[in-house]
Structure formats: C-alpha cells, structure tokens
Design an enzyme around this catalytic site. Sequence first.
Site: not given
Length: 227
Positions: A200, A217
């Site tokens: 991000y 993740f």
Amino acid sequence: MKQFLTAVALSAATLTAAHAAPTTDDEKLAYSLGIVVGERIFGDFGVLDYDQFLAGIKDAGDESSWALDRNQIGEVMQMVQQRVAAEQAQAAQAASAEVRAEGEAYLAANAAKDGVTVTESGLQYRYITQGDGAMPAAESRVKVHYTGRLIDGTVFDSSVDRGEPVEFQVNQLIQAWIEALQLMKVGDKLEIVAPFDIAYGPAGAPPSIPPFATLVFEMELLDIVSE
C-alpha cells in the site's frame, strides 16, 4: 503521552477540589460546557494556563475588555495551528521511518528462512501447501481465502475469519497479490511478505495499515472462476 495525561489528571484534580459539584440546572449546563470545551482543548493543545484561559472566557462577552484585539487573536491561533501541524507532521514522519525500518529488518530475517523465495520485485513467498490445478492469468477472476496481518501479528483483514472466500480479478489488486497469484496453482497456499512499495506504499491504508508498512499474507487459491 503518559506525562501529558498525568498532567491533565493532576490539573483536573486540582480544579475539581477547588469548587463544589454542580447542583442546579444552570450550574450543570455550565459545568458540562466546560467539560466539552476542555476535552477539545486538551486534545488539540494540551494543558494551558488556566488563569488566562478563564480570563478569556470571562472577557468574551465584552470586547472592550479584551487584552488582545481580533487581529492579534487570529495571529496567535494561526501560529498555534501551524505549530501543531508541524509537530504532527514530524511525529508522523518519525513513525513512518520506524515502520519502514522495522519492515526492512523483518524482510531481511524472513528472506533467510528455509523455503522462502525472493523475487526481483522484493516479494517473498513460501509454500504452505501445494496444489496441482491451473494457474491464473492477470485477467483471471479467482476465488481466494486469505488472512492479512502486520509484521507484529495484528490481523487487519481475513476472509478466513469471516468464513467466506472472496472473488477478485487478479490485475485489480495490489502489486504483491498480482505477482503472487500468477505464481500459484489452484490448491496452493502461500505465505507472502510484501514490502511496502508493492503493497500500500507510502500512504498505507489508514486506519488499519500504516504508511510504509510491510505486510504478511496467507493466501489460498481455491478456484479460477473465469478467464
């Protein structure tokens, strides 16, 4: 912050001890307004000079009694707003530098672990389980189960926790996911670690993901829904 809260608590205790509790409706209204205004002031400016603050409140109804004119008041407020903005920007910059440094250290340590592959972009991945299905393309729509967390272990999003997988088009995701999904076969489950620049970025995704955050993740490719 702890010192500031302590100072506020001590100041509040001193003020509380100096007056009786409100009893009439007018007294309660006055006290309630003081609390509302005081909370805002403490939040924006910290502890103030109470004598001058109360003097300003008392003088507010009679402009002829003001010790400062409107222009001077405006200049003071502008100066304080600029100071607060600069302090906030400095604090945010320091916090971002810390997050970035912690992310770089995490990436270096993770890259040294057995089974971890590092790609040219900086993406790190390792297989948790391996499948033997088809591999998606950038234009594919896929069904995925995932959990995303910060490097301190804080989970910011999880389809697993919600109990429902999610469908995405591969090329509409963050760069780390676009790359990772195209390395996977249906049935694969990966742990990936994404540097901030393929996650991000410098902006993050407040409030859950801070600027410059390295992300972890676990992602399982359940199906390719359509090509």
